[in-house]
Design an enzyme around this catalytic site. Structure first.
Site, PDB file in Angstrom:
ATOM      1  CG  LEU A  55      11.582 -27.831  -1.616  1.00 11.03           C
ATOM      2  CD1 LEU A  55      11.329 -29.107  -2.403  1.00 11.03           C
ATOM      3  CD2 LEU A  55      13.053 -27.720  -1.249  1.00 11.03           C
ATOM      4  CG  ASP A  56      13.632 -21.449  -4.296  1.00 12.02           C
ATOM      5  OD1 ASP A  56      13.125 -20.828  -3.342  1.00 12.02           O
ATOM      6  OD2 ASP A  56      14.853 -21.511  -4.500  1.00 12.02           O
TER       7      ASP A  56
END
Length: 320
Positions: free
Chosen positions: A137-138
């Site tokens: 995930l960012d």
């Protein structure tokens, strides 16, 4: 890890006329390109029982065998960073990642990452590619992530992701008043001028499919439930921006900051200063990589998104 592992893969039809090194990199995202190049040069990767150079082309259907030599323990230090664990057994860990936590060490973030936290949580993660992390995930996206705890689970999860057998559902607060859900299907590749960003591209790139439906309508914004069919870099952010419904707080893909004229001062301030993209990985549904048991794990919307939506739900006291 003392035993050599053998990975067997089949070149997909989409690999037609592609270079060997590119096809293998696409099929094995858990390993770095440099590591795969080393194995190619060492003869540890066979294509139809032959050693090929990185530049040779494939046509699709070839059988790839990769001899995975024992992975050297990394130089990254374990760090006692709290983890919000939602599921764990001897094979699999599912955690709820907070905003601000980088997944992998990289330039500018050599410590304080999820990988450092995992090494402290379970020392044997150091024996796995990327400490068992199979997707990311960012930094400023919150929500659920899977982490393998052994090599067999690691390969099984990677394969399930590639075969689209894992369901990933997100919540995204976007600009605009949508009236219905839909599907976005378009290729994603590097932006033609800004190589740090991704973009919808007409030629090249990778096929990407994003489904969305409406969870809640606000006066100038919409809360969406987003389902990923593919998993390209920044896929949700790029696709929603492309259809002119960027995610609130997205400084990379949101374009010029837009404050709807009908918001009151509190609402405008809340939107203007929301510090990250309002995107949350809400649910993971999968078959357990070892037992085959169906799992569906959920993580509630984080407090910052919940507070922002609560402010936007209220009728404006006096539009600015």
């Amino acid at each position: 890890m003392s035993d050599v592992e053998i990975i067997e893969l089949i070149v997909p039809e989409s690999g037609f006329n592609q270079r060997v090194d590119r096809v293998i990199a696409d099929l094995c995202p858990e390993y770095s390109r440099s590591q795969l190049q080393k194995w190619l040069k060492a003869g540890d990767i066979l294509i139809d029982d032959r050693v090929l150079s990185a530049k040779e082309k494939v046509i699709g259907g070839e059988r790839i065998q990769i001899k995975v030599t024992p992975i050297q323990r990394s130089d990254f230090e374990p760090e006692n960073i709290p983890l919000d664990i939602r599921y764990e057994d001897e094979h699999l860990l599912i955690l709820n990642k907070p905003a601000g936590l980088v997944v992998h060490p990289a330039a500018g973030n050599w410590s304080g990452t999820l990988m450092n936290a995992l090494l402290a949580h379970n020392d044997t993660q150091n024996d796995l590619p990327r400490a068992g992390i199979v997707h990311r995930l960012d930094k400023d996206t919150t929500g659920l992530m899977m982490v393998a705890k052994d090599l067999k689970s690691h390969y099984a999860l990677i394969e399930a992701l590639q075969e689209r057998n894992i369901s990933r559902e997100y919540q995204a607060l976007v600009y605009g008043e949508l009236i219905s859900g839909g599907t976005i299907e378009s290729n994603i590749g590097r932006h033609h001028t800004d190589r740090k960003r991704m973009a919808v591209v007409e030629t090249g790139g990778k096929h990407a499919i994003t489904h969305f439906r409406i969870e809640q309508r606000l006066k100038y914004h919409t809360l969406l439930r987003v389902h990923l069919e593919t998993g390209r870099t920044h896929q949700i952010r790029v696709h929603l921006s492309h259809r002119h419904n960027p995610i609130v707080g997205d400084r990379t893909y949101g374009g010029r900051l837009r404050i709807p004229s009908g918001l009151d001062a509190e609402q405008a301030e809340a939107v203007r200063h929301f510090p990250r993209q309002a995107l949350h990985a809400r649910r993971l549904s999968l078959e357990h990589p070892i037992t085959g048991e169906p799992l569906s794990i959920e993580a509630e919307m984080p407090e910052d998104m919940h507070k922002l939506i609560s402010i936007l739900e209220a009728a404006p006291s006096e539009p600015i």
